[in-house]
Design a protein around this motif. Sequence first.
Motif, mmCIF file in Angstrom:
data_model
loop_
_atom_site.group_PDB
_atom_site.id
_atom_site.type_symbol
_atom_site.label_atom_id
_atom_site.label_comp_id
_atom_site.label_asym_id
_atom_site.label_seq_id
_atom_site.Cartn_x
_atom_site.Cartn_y
_atom_site.Cartn_z
ATOM 1 N N THR A 53 0.862 -1.184 0.000
ATOM 2 C CA THR A 53 0.000 0.000 0.000
ATOM 3 C C THR A 53 0.898 1.234 0.000
ATOM 4 O O THR A 53 2.122 1.112 0.009
ATOM 5 C CB THR A 53 -0.921 0.035 1.247
ATOM 6 O OG1 THR A 53 -0.133 0.287 2.408
ATOM 7 C CG2 THR A 53 -1.708 -1.243 1.411
ATOM 8 N N VAL A 54 0.293 2.409 0.028
ATOM 9 C CA VAL A 54 1.096 3.635 0.123
ATOM 10 C C VAL A 54 1.760 3.751 1.490
ATOM 11 O O VAL A 54 2.713 4.500 1.653
ATOM 12 C CB VAL A 54 0.252 4.899 -0.173
ATOM 13 C CG1 VAL A 54 -0.247 4.894 -1.598
ATOM 14 C CG2 VAL A 54 -0.896 5.030 0.796
ATOM 15 N N PHE A 55 1.283 3.003 2.477
ATOM 16 C CA PHE A 55 1.807 3.083 3.835
ATOM 17 C C PHE A 55 2.932 2.091 4.120
ATOM 18 O O PHE A 55 3.795 2.348 4.935
ATOM 19 C CB PHE A 55 0.677 2.863 4.856
ATOM 20 C CG PHE A 55 -0.449 3.825 4.678
ATOM 21 C CD1 PHE A 55 -0.318 5.158 5.032
ATOM 22 C CD2 PHE A 55 -1.644 3.402 4.111
ATOM 23 C CE1 PHE A 55 -1.361 6.053 4.854
ATOM 24 C CE2 PHE A 55 -2.694 4.280 3.926
ATOM 25 C CZ PHE A 55 -2.551 5.618 4.301
ATOM 26 N N TYR A 56 2.935 0.929 3.464
ATOM 27 C CA TYR A 56 3.967 -0.075 3.697
ATOM 28 C C TYR A 56 4.036 -1.063 2.533
ATOM 29 O O TYR A 56 3.104 -1.192 1.760
ATOM 30 C CB TYR A 56 3.748 -0.835 5.012
ATOM 31 C CG TYR A 56 2.310 -1.107 5.355
ATOM 32 C CD1 TYR A 56 1.675 -0.397 6.349
ATOM 33 C CD2 TYR A 56 1.580 -2.071 4.664
ATOM 34 C CE1 TYR A 56 0.353 -0.632 6.651
ATOM 35 C CE2 TYR A 56 0.262 -2.312 4.960
ATOM 36 C CZ TYR A 56 -0.344 -1.583 5.966
ATOM 37 O OH TYR A 56 -1.654 -1.807 6.253
ATOM 38 N N ASP A 57 5.189 -1.713 2.451
ATOM 39 C CA ASP A 57 5.432 -2.737 1.441
ATOM 40 C C ASP A 57 6.048 -3.933 2.162
ATOM 41 O O ASP A 57 7.224 -3.899 2.534
ATOM 42 C CB ASP A 57 6.369 -2.207 0.358
ATOM 43 C CG ASP A 57 6.495 -3.159 -0.818
ATOM 44 O OD1 ASP A 57 5.606 -4.018 -0.980
ATOM 45 O OD2 ASP A 57 7.487 -3.049 -1.555
ATOM 46 N N ILE A 58 5.259 -4.964 2.384
ATOM 47 C CA ILE A 58 5.690 -6.114 3.177
ATOM 48 C C ILE A 58 5.602 -7.373 2.328
ATOM 49 O O ILE A 58 4.561 -7.659 1.737
ATOM 50 C CB ILE A 58 4.798 -6.282 4.432
ATOM 51 C CG1 ILE A 58 4.837 -5.031 5.286
ATOM 52 C CG2 ILE A 58 5.235 -7.501 5.231
ATOM 53 C CD1 ILE A 58 3.794 -5.006 6.382
ATOM 54 N N LYS A 59 6.692 -8.113 2.286
ATOM 55 C CA LYS A 59 6.713 -9.421 1.630
ATOM 56 C C LYS A 59 7.252 -10.410 2.645
ATOM 57 O O LYS A 59 8.257 -10.146 3.300
ATOM 58 C CB LYS A 59 7.604 -9.404 0.391
ATOM 59 C CG LYS A 59 7.066 -8.536 -0.710
ATOM 60 C CD LYS A 59 7.955 -8.542 -1.913
ATOM 61 C CE LYS A 59 7.369 -7.586 -2.945
ATOM 62 N NZ LYS A 59 8.213 -7.413 -4.096
ATOM 63 N N GLY A 60 6.576 -11.518 2.790
ATOM 64 C CA GLY A 60 7.018 -12.501 3.771
ATOM 65 C C GLY A 60 6.713 -13.926 3.348
ATOM 66 O O GLY A 60 5.771 -14.173 2.600
ATOM 67 N N ASN A 61 7.548 -14.811 3.835
ATOM 68 C CA ASN A 61 7.367 -16.249 3.648
ATOM 69 C C ASN A 61 7.522 -16.908 5.005
ATOM 70 O O ASN A 61 8.225 -16.403 5.872
ATOM 71 C CB ASN A 61 8.441 -16.833 2.703
ATOM 72 C CG ASN A 61 8.267 -16.380 1.292
ATOM 73 O OD1 ASN A 61 7.162 -16.304 0.785
ATOM 74 N ND2 ASN A 61 9.373 -16.065 0.641
ATOM 75 N N GLY A 62 6.892 -18.061 5.178
ATOM 76 C CA GLY A 62 7.097 -18.824 6.397
ATOM 77 C C GLY A 62 5.907 -18.831 7.321
ATOM 78 O O GLY A 62 4.758 -18.781 6.889
ATOM 79 N N PHE A 63 6.213 -18.859 8.630
ATOM 80 C CA PHE A 63 5.206 -18.987 9.680
ATOM 81 C C PHE A 63 4.818 -17.620 10.228
ATOM 82 O O PHE A 63 5.688 -16.819 10.548
ATOM 83 C CB PHE A 63 5.764 -19.810 10.848
ATOM 84 C CG PHE A 63 5.943 -21.258 10.545
ATOM 85 C CD1 PHE A 63 4.988 -22.180 10.921
ATOM 86 C CD2 PHE A 63 7.085 -21.705 9.904
ATOM 87 C CE1 PHE A 63 5.159 -23.522 10.653
ATOM 88 C CE2 PHE A 63 7.277 -23.035 9.631
ATOM 89 C CZ PHE A 63 6.302 -23.952 10.004
#
Length: 189
Positions: free
Chosen positions: A130-140
């Motif tokens: 989003t304009v507020f954050y950019d989060i990419k994650g894998n896992g638990f």
Amino acid sequence: MRIVLLALCFGFTSQIVSAQFIKEKSIQASIGLGLSVPYDSADEVADNGLFVQGELVLKVLSWIEIRPYAGVIWTNSDGTDLDGNPTDEKAESKAFLTGGKLRLRAPIPYVAPYVELGVGTSIGKFETSTVFYDIKGNGFLYHIPFSFGLELGKAHNVDIGFAYFFQPKVKQYVGAFAVGVSFQPKKWR
């Protein structure tokens, strides 16, 4: 990681202690339209996909059930917001969900409203942009399941409801409008 272990222990021990206070056991299978939504979004984004879940229903009283669950949520962005306008914002989840919930329901004949709350873990790939954050994650990741809806029928074996899984670490929640059917295997009767 503690929450994951707690959820797994809850699921395994529910079988061991069932003889002590479980009145009835059944299985519920649900399917529905899956959604993933970021916590904060300038363009009002909700990405859609598929939601499938299975639950072991352990009835303690006519109004309390313990429900270990396992399911899958698979959502993808189509590049548009809720109004159909193009956007770069998205919230995608491709995850296996597992944990335990406690259901409180009104024991009303034929139509029984309910609410659920629990704790669980999501295992998979997540992306929130989003304009507020950019989060990419894998896992638990841990999640907090919350559901509400109606159990229908003489035996309350049809379930229509909304299921949500709040995932604070990736700042999104996934959920579904789902329809489920409960049944008792013959060996449990």
